[in-house]
Write a protein that holds these residues in place. Structure first.
Motif, PDB file in Angstrom:
ATOM      1  N   ILE A 139      -4.084  19.764  17.059  1.00 50.23           N
ATOM      2  CA  ILE A 139      -4.331  21.329  16.281  1.00 50.23           C
ATOM      3  C   ILE A 139      -5.319  21.736  16.729  1.00 50.23           C
ATOM      4  N   SER A 140      -4.826  23.252  17.504  1.00 52.86           N
ATOM      5  CA  SER A 140      -6.375  23.484  17.582  1.00 52.86           C
ATOM      6  C   SER A 140      -6.002  25.291  17.906  1.00 52.86           C
ATOM      7  N   ALA A 141      -6.542  25.728  18.312  1.00 50.91           N
ATOM      8  CA  ALA A 141      -6.529  26.908  18.636  1.00 50.91           C
ATOM      9  C   ALA A 141      -5.255  27.595  19.697  1.00 50.91           C
ATOM     10  N   GLU A 142      -5.084  26.430  20.452  1.00 56.06           N
ATOM     11  CA  GLU A 142      -4.070  27.072  21.065  1.00 56.06           C
ATOM     12  C   GLU A 142      -2.732  26.323  20.386  1.00 56.06           C
ATOM     13  N   GLN A 143      -2.645  26.230  19.342  1.00 57.52           N
ATOM     14  CA  GLN A 143      -1.461  26.155  17.823  1.00 57.52           C
ATOM     15  C   GLN A 143      -2.162  27.075  17.478  1.00 57.52           C
ATOM     16  N   TYR A 154      -7.092  11.561  25.817  1.00 54.50           N
ATOM     17  CA  TYR A 154      -7.539  12.400  24.972  1.00 54.50           C
ATOM     18  C   TYR A 154      -6.720  12.317  23.572  1.00 54.50           C
ATOM     19  N   ILE A 155      -4.944  11.693  22.883  1.00 54.80           N
ATOM     20  CA  ILE A 155      -4.070  11.397  22.877  1.00 54.80           C
ATOM     21  C   ILE A 155      -4.316   9.785  22.523  1.00 54.80           C
ATOM     22  N   THR A 156      -4.305   8.979  23.043  1.00 49.92           N
ATOM     23  CA  THR A 156      -3.435   7.468  23.076  1.00 49.92           C
ATOM     24  C   THR A 156      -4.913   6.609  22.235  1.00 49.92           C
ATOM     25  N   GLN A 157      -5.821   7.579  22.891  1.00 51.84           N
ATOM     26  CA  GLN A 157      -7.708   7.199  22.514  1.00 51.84           C
ATOM     27  C   GLN A 157      -7.963   6.803  20.750  1.00 51.84           C
ATOM     28  N   ALA A 208     -12.107  19.961  16.256  1.00 48.91           N
ATOM     29  CA  ALA A 208     -12.017  18.866  16.091  1.00 48.91           C
ATOM     30  C   ALA A 208     -11.153  18.684  17.136  1.00 48.91           C
ATOM     31  N   SER A 209     -11.014  19.600  17.896  1.00 49.77           N
ATOM     32  CA  SER A 209      -9.579  19.564  18.974  1.00 49.77           C
ATOM     33  C   SER A 209     -10.897  19.352  20.398  1.00 49.77           C
TER      34      SER A 209
END
Length: 568
Positions: free
Chosen positions: A63-67, A269-272, A358-359
């Protein structure tokens, strides 16, 4: 109407947020940092993150600026349907927890290029490592920086270029502490962004009810549904002007699955966040993230729909105009936040910053991990010590962020300004590589006969197919496909006057099928010639889940089914 400025009280609230996050991050770093820490400990926080930290970090990184900006802008334009990215992701997370994570953990996979190297070969892994670096920097890092700075500039009145640099600097501070600092500070970031997001929704619904002479959140929501009914459909028909972005049932049975499974299951980026934990902890964290995903439309979609109705009632016209006089959906969320009173506006400002930082931190850490472990150590300096790798990783963070800043300055406005939907930009251009990536991952997992040359075909061929389906309507009359909603050319005096591309979600579906078929054919030919591919350790016992996880997964699935049934 409040001005685009922050009061002293707002800055005070933001300063408190900054001190808490930075102070907690420093405490985590000092408490858990080991001078002799390995590179895996630094990049992955191996064995250090709890299930709640993993789940919170997953959402904070996603969840970042893109959301907040992009999704809210898309909600302004097309309504609740954009929630499909959030609600379908909840089910996707369950699938990833059950089928993907066990394979990674059982085979001691720590990065996505490492998976490709062990399953296929070094060539495929190196090509994809470079692909991912370019994608993360050119699309993700740049878009998060630009959209985030656009929002913060719209709220505070600060120069957008200054906001880009400030966001990057704050993110670098967090990222240099390693995955432990990122993971645990993300817990605070998620709490702040959820609180601030709920506040924006509360403001929007309350304002709507007051304009109609009533009070209360439920009354505001009822007014929203009554006066903007076209914004409360999850599945678009072919005559809907937004069909190109979300083409009907494709969101349930087509390309949306490729988008989500690739993002949540095949994305460093996610699974890490989960790769450094044991299976029980990783699954618990991912399930927690799935529940949080169900809440996201309340935070990032509902404000956009409310802003649309308020705009129709005469508000925000000046605030939402771009420099050329075009209505810019990306300015819907900042325009709404400018109505908040002192203090609350500062908290929402902090929430938005938390989501962006955070993103950015998560993305920068993944860039550093891939460059350091999968490119530098494998191709440049195989004998590099852990101390050297950690040091290089920190420098990689700085370099990646500087490149993101430069790209934001040079092309950010061109790609995501002037009324364009930033969220759709990110999804479409990520979709140029995701079908091929997902094809070679899914076959690599569950079909032992898939060969490295087949994977190479999916890697390069998938990108070429995506470009072909993107560009071919410009040169080929595909009007015969129009009854199926794919593409249409309108001709007048032998000239093209209107052009509809193939919807990018459908395009991704076509490319994925072609990649799978191509991989199957190539693999069969090579199998017949005696080529024996590298296999992974996979057995059915790996996919068994606990009763608690199964119950949680069924609850998530049931809620999603109910939401689609209500808002079909």
């Amino acid at each position: 109407m409040n001005q685009k400025t922050l009061s002293i009280g707002d800055y005070a609230v933001f300063l408190i947020y900054f001190i808490i996050v930075a102070g907690y991050g420093f405490w985590v770093y000092k408490r858990k940092h080991n001078a002799d820490a390995t590179s895996k400990d630094y990049f992955l926080a191996e064995g250090s993150l709890t299930w709640w930290a993993i789940g919170a970090s997953l959402i904070a990184s996603n969840i970042s600026a893109e959301q907040f900006i992009g999704t809210s802008g898309s909600a302004f334009k097309m309504g609740l349907a954009i929630s499909t990215y959030e609600w379908m992701a909840a089910i996707t997370l369950v699938i990833v927890a059950v089928f993907f994570i066990p394979v990674y953990l059982r085979n001691k996979i720590f990065t996505m290029p490492q998976f490709l190297h062990e399953r296929y070969n070094g060539t495929v892994a190196m090509i994809m490592a470079i692909f991912w670096l370019l994608l993360y920097i050119v699309v993700n890092l740049m878009s998060i920086l630009y959209l985030g700075a656009l929002a913060i500039s719209g709220i505070s009145g600060l120069d957008i270029n200054f906001c880009i640099i400030a966001l990057a600097a704050f993110s670098v501070i967090i990222t240099l502490g390693g995955m432990k600092v990122i993971g645990y500070t993300d817990v605070i970031q998620v709490a702040v962004l959820i609180l601030g997001g709920l506040m924006a929704s509360y403001l929007a619904l309350t304002l709507l009810s007051e304009k109609e002479g009533t009070h209360g959140l439920l009354n505001g929501f009822a007014i929203l549904k009554k006066e903007a009914p076209d914004h409360f459909h999850m599945i678009f028909k072919k005559d809907n002007p937004n069909y190109m972005d979300l083409p009907g049932l494709t969101v349930l049975i087509g390309g949306m699955w490729i988008t989500n499974l690739n993002y949540w299951g095949c994305n460093q980026y996610i699974t890490q966040r989960a790769l450094g934990a044991n299976l029980k902890t990783a699954r618990g964290g991912i399930l927690f993230a799935a529940f949080l995903k169900l809440l996201m439309p309340v935070i990032v979609v509902l404000p956009g729909i409310a802003a649309y109705l308020l705009y129709q009632k005469g508000m925000f016209h000046q605030e939402m105009m771009s420099h050329s006089g075009v209505t810019d959906p990306n300015k819907a969320y900042p325009a709404l936040l400018n109505l908040l009173p002192t203090g609350l506006k500062g908290l929402s400002f902090a929430a938005l910053t938390a989501a962006i930082v955070a993103s950015l931190a998560g993305k920068a850490n993944s860039i550093a991990t891939i460059f350091t472990l999968d490119i530098y150590k494998k191709a440049i300096n195989p004998e590099a010590t852990d101390k050297k790798l950690v040091s290089l990783g920190k420098w990689s963070v700085v370099v990646a962020m500087v490149l993101g800043i430069l790209l934001s300055f040079l092309i950010g406005e061109k790609l995501m300004g002037e009324g364009k939907q930033g969220f759709q930009y990110i999804q479409e251009y990520t979709g140029f590589v995701s079908p091929g990536i997902f094809a070679m991952f899914i076959l690599g997992f569950f079909w032992k006969k898939a060969t490295s040359n087949a994977a190479l075909f999916a890697t390069i061929g998938g990108f070429i197919f995506s470009c072909f389906f993107k560009l071919c309507p410009r040169f080929i009359d595909l009007s015969f496909l129009s009854p199926y909603g794919f593409s249409k050319l309108a001709l007048q005096d032998d000239k093209v006057t209107q052009l509809y591309e193939i919807p990018f979600l459908d395009r991704m579906g076509f490319v994925f099928v072609l990649c799978v078929v191509g991989m199957y054919i190539i693999s069969k030919i090579e199998n017949a010639r005696g080529v024996v591919p590298n296999g992974l350790v996979v057995d059915t016992s790996m996919f068994k889940t606990s009763r608690a996880f199964t119950a949680g997964a069924l609850i998530v699935t049931g809620i999603v089914v109910a939401l689609y049934s209500i808002f079909w």
